[in-house]
Scaffold this motif. Structure first.
Motif, short mmCIF file in Angstrom:
data_model
loop_
_atom_site.label_atom_id
_atom_site.label_comp_id
_atom_site.label_asym_id
_atom_site.label_seq_id
_atom_site.Cartn_x
_atom_site.Cartn_y
_atom_site.Cartn_z
N ALA A 1 110.17 -15.11 -13.47
CA ALA A 1 110.01 -15.49 -14.87
C ALA A 1 108.80 -14.76 -15.46
N GLN A 2 108.99 -14.38 -16.70
CA GLN A 2 107.90 -13.68 -17.37
C GLN A 2 106.85 -14.68 -17.83
N SER A 3 105.55 -14.32 -17.67
CA SER A 3 104.50 -15.23 -18.10
C SER A 3 103.31 -14.43 -18.62
N VAL A 4 102.46 -15.14 -19.33
CA VAL A 4 101.25 -14.55 -19.89
C VAL A 4 100.07 -15.41 -19.47
N THR A 5 99.04 -14.79 -18.94
CA THR A 5 97.86 -15.51 -18.48
C THR A 5 96.64 -15.05 -19.25
N SER B 1 97.80 -5.51 -17.82
CA SER B 1 96.81 -6.19 -18.67
C SER B 1 96.89 -5.66 -20.09
N PHE B 2 96.38 -6.46 -21.00
CA PHE B 2 96.33 -6.10 -22.42
C PHE B 2 95.11 -6.81 -23.01
N HIS B 3 93.94 -6.43 -22.57
CA HIS B 3 92.70 -7.09 -22.97
C HIS B 3 92.31 -6.71 -24.40
N LEU B 4 91.75 -7.68 -25.09
CA LEU B 4 91.32 -7.51 -26.49
C LEU B 4 89.81 -7.34 -26.53
N GLY C 1 100.49 -16.92 -24.28
CA GLY C 1 99.53 -17.46 -23.35
C GLY C 1 98.92 -18.74 -23.91
N ALA C 2 98.04 -19.36 -23.12
CA ALA C 2 97.46 -20.64 -23.51
C ALA C 2 96.38 -20.51 -24.56
N GLY C 3 95.91 -19.29 -24.81
CA GLY C 3 94.92 -19.08 -25.86
C GLY C 3 93.50 -19.02 -25.34
N ASP D 1 90.45 -16.84 -19.78
CA ASP D 1 89.32 -17.61 -20.29
C ASP D 1 89.81 -18.55 -21.39
N SER D 2 89.55 -19.84 -21.23
CA SER D 2 89.96 -20.77 -22.27
C SER D 2 88.96 -20.76 -23.44
N GLN D 3 87.69 -20.49 -23.13
CA GLN D 3 86.67 -20.43 -24.18
C GLN D 3 85.72 -19.28 -23.91
N VAL D 4 85.33 -18.58 -24.97
CA VAL D 4 84.35 -17.51 -24.85
C VAL D 4 83.30 -17.68 -25.94
N PRO D 5 82.09 -18.12 -25.56
CA PRO D 5 81.00 -18.19 -26.54
C PRO D 5 80.25 -16.86 -26.56
N VAL D 6 79.85 -16.42 -27.74
CA VAL D 6 79.15 -15.14 -27.86
C VAL D 6 78.27 -15.18 -29.10
N PHE D 7 77.17 -14.43 -29.07
CA PHE D 7 76.30 -14.35 -30.23
C PHE D 7 76.81 -13.29 -31.21
N GLU D 8 76.51 -13.52 -32.46
CA GLU D 8 76.88 -12.57 -33.50
C GLU D 8 76.36 -11.17 -33.19
N GLU D 9 77.17 -10.18 -33.46
CA GLU D 9 76.90 -8.75 -33.25
C GLU D 9 76.98 -8.32 -31.79
N ALA D 10 77.27 -9.23 -30.89
CA ALA D 10 77.46 -8.86 -29.49
C ALA D 10 78.90 -8.39 -29.28
N PRO D 11 79.15 -7.63 -28.20
CA PRO D 11 80.53 -7.24 -27.88
C PRO D 11 81.26 -8.38 -27.20
N VAL D 12 82.59 -8.33 -27.27
CA VAL D 12 83.39 -9.37 -26.63
C VAL D 12 84.66 -8.77 -26.06
N GLU D 13 85.13 -9.38 -24.96
CA GLU D 13 86.42 -9.01 -24.38
C GLU D 13 87.17 -10.28 -24.06
N LEU D 14 88.39 -10.38 -24.54
CA LEU D 14 89.28 -11.51 -24.23
C LEU D 14 90.37 -10.97 -23.33
N ARG D 15 90.53 -11.57 -22.17
CA ARG D 15 91.41 -11.01 -21.16
C ARG D 15 92.81 -11.59 -21.22
N CYS D 16 93.78 -10.72 -20.94
CA CYS D 16 95.19 -11.11 -20.93
C CYS D 16 95.92 -10.32 -19.85
N ASN D 17 96.63 -11.02 -19.01
CA ASN D 17 97.51 -10.39 -18.02
C ASN D 17 98.92 -10.95 -18.18
#
Lengths: 115, 115
Positions: free
Chosen positions: B1-5, B73-76, B106-108, B8-24
């Protein structure tokens, strides 16, 4: 920009009562979807229409949920009787065609609370 | 079965910092991949999509995602986030089922940008 319209925005109902949600897709969009989004989770597909026909309702709890799109335009999702576990956001979406590369356009949803 | 994972359920970050949200994702066939964003009490909006061609895709507001077939993967990513980027982000894959395409989410990941 055209939008997917949903009503009502919020609905509070008591368990065992009937409830209905309405969706008007973007004009010309042949494919219409109903998703359920439980708090903290991703949207889960309940039913997918191609014009007026249901093409996927494998995750629809058919003992209490029903959906119709009689003229292939707007759609209604009904729950009877509602249960506490049905509390969620119900999202309607539409796409021009049911091709994998055709993006979905979402309405703002109906937030259902069952007490 | 196809699935999306989404790892990270939550990612806190400071303004102007870089961020990566992971998706597999799990799939043995070619897929179409999407990122959607959801602001509070609203429906989902398409952020960007990968259909074919260049593996790096960009959105109009500075986000980018890279399709990596070998790592499925398809990380943002965004090099510098703003307060207004605070929202829930959903990765999704288009699945062909019964001759029709449907979107599996995915679960978000909840991105919280702090000043």
């Amino acid at each position: 920009e055209a939008e997917v319209a949903q009503s009502p925005r919020y609905k509070i109902t008591e368990k065992s009562q009937a409830v209905a949600f309405w969706c008007d897709p973007i004009s010309g969009h042949a494919t219409l979807y109903w998703y359920r989004q439980i708090l903290g989770q991703g949207p889960e597909l309940l039913v997918q229409f191609q014009d007026e026909s249901v093409v996927d309702d494998s995750q629809l709890p058919k003992d209490r949920f029903s959906a119709e799109r009689l003229k292939g335009v707007d759609s209604t999702l009904k729950i009877q009787p509602a249960e506490l576990g049905d509390s969620a956001m119900y999202l309607c979406a539409s796409s021009l065609v049911s091709q994998g590369d055709s993006p979905l356009h979402f309405g703002n949803g109906t937030r259902l609370t069952v007490t | 079965a196809q699935s999306v994972t989404q790892l990270d359920s939550q990612v806190p970050v400071f303004e102007e910092a870089p961020v990566e949200l992971r998706c597999n994702y799990s799939s043995s066939v070619s897929v179409y991949l999407f990122w959607y964003v959801q602001y509070p009490n609203q429906g989902l909006q398409l952020l960007l999509k990968y259909l074919s061609g260049s593996t790096l895709v960009e959105s109009i507001n500075g986000f980018e995602a890279e399709f990596n077939k070998s790592q499925t993967s398809f990380h943002l990513r965004k090099p510098s986030v703003h307060i207004s980027d605070t929202a829930e982000y959903f990765c999704a894959v288009s699945l062909l089922s019964g001759g029709y395409n449907k979107l599996i989410f995915g679960a978000g990941t909840r991105l919280a940008v702090h000043p």
